[in-house]
Write a protein that holds these residues in place. Structure first.
Motif, PDB file in Angstrom:
ATOM      1  N   ALA A  99     109.503 -15.966 167.661  1.00 39.21           N
ATOM      2  CA  ALA A  99     110.052 -14.634 167.879  1.00 39.21           C
ATOM      3  C   ALA A  99     110.960 -14.667 169.103  1.00 39.21           C
ATOM      4  N   ARG A 100     111.985 -13.814 169.091  1.00 36.84           N
ATOM      5  CA  ARG A 100     112.941 -13.848 170.198  1.00 36.84           C
ATOM      6  C   ARG A 100     113.623 -12.503 170.391  1.00 36.84           C
ATOM      7  N   THR A 101     113.996 -12.261 171.636  1.00 38.68           N
ATOM      8  CA  THR A 101     114.743 -11.050 171.963  1.00 38.68           C
ATOM      9  C   THR A 101     116.192 -11.169 171.520  1.00 38.68           C
ATOM     10  N   LEU A 102     116.716 -12.403 171.504  1.00 42.74           N
ATOM     11  CA  LEU A 102     118.112 -12.606 171.128  1.00 42.74           C
ATOM     12  C   LEU A 102     118.345 -14.079 170.814  1.00 42.74           C
ATOM     13  N   ASP A 103     119.067 -14.314 169.748  1.00 38.26           N
ATOM     14  CA  ASP A 103     119.475 -15.668 169.376  1.00 38.26           C
ATOM     15  C   ASP A 103     120.941 -15.589 168.984  1.00 38.26           C
ATOM     16  N   ILE A 104     121.758 -16.447 169.558  1.00 33.25           N
ATOM     17  CA  ILE A 104     123.176 -16.500 169.195  1.00 33.25           C
ATOM     18  C   ILE A 104     123.508 -17.949 168.863  1.00 33.25           C
ATOM     19  N   ASP A 105     123.984 -18.171 167.639  1.00 37.49           N
ATOM     20  CA  ASP A 105     124.342 -19.513 167.187  1.00 37.49           C
ATOM     21  C   ASP A 105     125.838 -19.602 166.916  1.00 37.49           C
ATOM     22  N   ILE A 106     126.408 -20.764 167.199  1.00 36.12           N
ATOM     23  CA  ILE A 106     127.787 -21.054 166.805  1.00 36.12           C
ATOM     24  C   ILE A 106     127.720 -21.601 165.379  1.00 36.12           C
ATOM     25  N   ILE A 107     128.299 -20.880 164.442  1.00 41.75           N
ATOM     26  CA  ILE A 107     128.309 -21.312 163.043  1.00 41.75           C
ATOM     27  C   ILE A 107     129.534 -22.192 162.790  1.00 41.75           C
ATOM     28  N   LEU A 108     130.692 -21.722 163.225  1.00 43.51           N
ATOM     29  CA  LEU A 108     131.943 -22.483 163.085  1.00 43.51           C
ATOM     30  C   LEU A 108     132.719 -22.431 164.393  1.00 43.51           C
ATOM     31  N   TYR A 109     133.380 -23.522 164.687  1.00 42.33           N
ATOM     32  CA  TYR A 109     134.282 -23.601 165.833  1.00 42.33           C
ATOM     33  C   TYR A 109     135.588 -24.166 165.297  1.00 42.33           C
ATOM     34  N   GLY A 110     136.474 -23.261 164.855  1.00 44.29           N
ATOM     35  CA  GLY A 110     137.705 -23.701 164.213  1.00 44.29           C
ATOM     36  C   GLY A 110     137.355 -24.621 163.051  1.00 44.29           C
ATOM     37  N   GLY A 111     138.094 -25.674 162.874  1.00 42.67           N
ATOM     38  CA  GLY A 111     137.788 -26.664 161.845  1.00 42.67           C
ATOM     39  C   GLY A 111     137.111 -27.892 162.428  1.00 42.67           C
ATOM     40  N   ARG A 112     136.548 -27.727 163.597  1.00 42.80           N
ATOM     41  CA  ARG A 112     136.004 -28.864 164.330  1.00 42.80           C
ATOM     42  C   ARG A 112     134.555 -29.166 163.958  1.00 42.80           C
ATOM     43  N   VAL A 113     134.222 -30.455 163.959  1.00 43.64           N
ATOM     44  CA  VAL A 113     132.851 -30.911 163.766  1.00 43.64           C
ATOM     45  C   VAL A 113     132.344 -31.405 165.114  1.00 43.64           C
ATOM     46  N   VAL A 114     131.169 -30.900 165.517  1.00 40.08           N
ATOM     47  CA  VAL A 114     130.541 -31.312 166.777  1.00 40.08           C
ATOM     48  C   VAL A 114     129.114 -31.715 166.440  1.00 40.08           C
ATOM     49  N   ARG A 115     128.723 -32.905 166.842  1.00 41.02           N
ATOM     50  CA  ARG A 115     127.338 -33.356 166.641  1.00 41.02           C
ATOM     51  C   ARG A 115     126.903 -34.154 167.854  1.00 41.02           C
ATOM     52  N   ASP A 116     126.064 -33.514 168.672  1.00 37.82           N
ATOM     53  CA  ASP A 116     125.492 -34.218 169.817  1.00 37.82           C
ATOM     54  C   ASP A 116     124.113 -33.633 170.091  1.00 37.82           C
ATOM     55  N   ASP A 117     123.505 -34.019 171.197  1.00 41.12           N
ATOM     56  CA  ASP A 117     122.131 -33.583 171.467  1.00 41.12           C
ATOM     57  C   ASP A 117     122.025 -32.095 171.796  1.00 41.12           C
ATOM     58  N   ARG A 118     123.137 -31.430 172.094  1.00 45.21           N
ATOM     59  CA  ARG A 118     123.115 -29.996 172.431  1.00 45.21           C
ATOM     60  C   ARG A 118     123.617 -29.094 171.317  1.00 45.21           C
ATOM     61  N   LEU A 119     124.472 -29.608 170.442  1.00 44.69           N
ATOM     62  CA  LEU A 119     125.191 -28.716 169.535  1.00 44.69           C
ATOM     63  C   LEU A 119     125.552 -29.414 168.237  1.00 44.69           C
ATOM     64  N   THR A 120     125.360 -28.711 167.130  1.00 44.57           N
ATOM     65  CA  THR A 120     125.817 -29.183 165.820  1.00 44.57           C
ATOM     66  C   THR A 120     126.633 -28.063 165.183  1.00 44.57           C
ATOM     67  N   VAL A 121     127.910 -28.337 164.943  1.00 42.52           N
ATOM     68  CA  VAL A 121     128.832 -27.391 164.326  1.00 42.52           C
ATOM     69  C   VAL A 121     129.639 -28.141 163.281  1.00 42.52           C
ATOM     70  N   PRO A 122     129.809 -27.609 162.076  1.00 47.92           N
ATOM     71  CA  PRO A 122     129.271 -26.351 161.593  1.00 47.92           C
ATOM     72  C   PRO A 122     127.740 -26.337 161.630  1.00 47.92           C
ATOM     73  N   HIS A 123     127.183 -25.128 161.738  1.00 47.81           N
ATOM     74  CA  HIS A 123     125.727 -24.994 161.801  1.00 47.81           C
ATOM     75  C   HIS A 123     125.127 -25.642 160.560  1.00 47.81           C
ATOM     76  N   PRO A 124     124.143 -26.525 160.726  1.00 51.05           N
ATOM     77  CA  PRO A 124     123.646 -27.322 159.596  1.00 51.05           C
ATOM     78  C   PRO A 124     122.885 -26.555 158.517  1.00 51.05           C
ATOM     79  N   ARG A 125     122.430 -25.333 158.798  1.00 52.75           N
ATOM     80  CA  ARG A 125     121.673 -24.587 157.787  1.00 52.75           C
ATOM     81  C   ARG A 125     122.320 -23.268 157.399  1.00 52.75           C
ATOM     82  N   ALA A 126     123.505 -22.991 157.899  1.00 50.95           N
ATOM     83  CA  ALA A 126     124.153 -21.708 157.608  1.00 50.95           C
ATOM     84  C   ALA A 126     124.345 -21.497 156.113  1.00 50.95           C
TER      85      ALA A 126
END
Length: 190
Positions: A99-126
């Motif tokens: 449970a959480r008071t607020l959650d904000i996820d980055i679903i897309l960041y332009g046409g860019r793919v980001v995969r590291d220990d902090r961030l995966t974009v596009p969001h893998p389960r969107a």
């Protein structure tokens, strides 16, 4: 040097406290943040809580929505800003999918793919989450999720268990926040 504006899609969720007000306050803060422009929010949808064990009808229900914006921030600087806003609204990261008071996820960041220990974009389960797809479709009927296809087709595939925001006061506040984004939902409810 002029910084490039990158289109982004963000997902918002909350199931503790004044869910609608928290999401809307976070969206207002983000719209005023340095490096963010043209934030446009979807109508909010209500859903059963999704936990690591699956849907939990006994847990507090979530409000979810998405927003499009443009940013000059890097993906990680944007993530830092989102996590700062989450923390300001009481977000505690002690239980994964808790449970959480607020959650904000980055679903897309332009046409860019980001995969590291902090961030995966596009969001893998969107592509499998109706609580992302449904409000996104309401905001943009022609939306496409990079790597997965048209949002309308994805939502048809997974099914839509979301409901329009049932709290009349919050619905009214949401409608005043961005009347154009809510016109389609109001018309559908008539």
């Amino acid at each position: 040097m002029i910084a490039q504006l990158v289109p982004v899609l963000l997902a918002f969720g909350a199931n503790l406290g004044d869910r609608g007000e928290t999401i809307q306050a976070a969206q207002r803060e983000l719209a005023r943040a340095a490096g963010i422009r043209n934030l446009r929010a979807s109508p909010l949808r209500e859903t059963i809580a999704l936990t690591s064990a699956g849907p939990d009808p006994d847990a507090p229900r979530y409000l979810n929505g998405v927003a499009t914006a443009e940013t000059t921030l890097s993906p990680h600087a944007l993530l830092d800003e989102l996590q700062r806003i989450e923390a300001a609204h009481g977000r505690v990261r002690d239980v994964r999918w808790g449970a959480r008071t607020l959650d904000i996820d980055i679903i897309l960041y332009g046409g860019r793919v980001v995969r590291d220990d902090r961030l995966t974009v596009p969001h893998p389960r969107a592509h499998e989450r109706d609580f992302v797809l449904s409000p996104w479709l309401a905001l943009d009927p022609n939306a496409v999720l990079m790597g997965h296809g048209r949002v309308a087709e994805l939502l048809a595939r997974v099914g839509d268990t979301t409901l329009p925001l049932s709290d009349p006061a919050a619905a009214s506040a949401a409608a005043h926040a961005d009347p154009a984004a809510h016109a389609e939902e109001r018309d559908a409810q008539r």
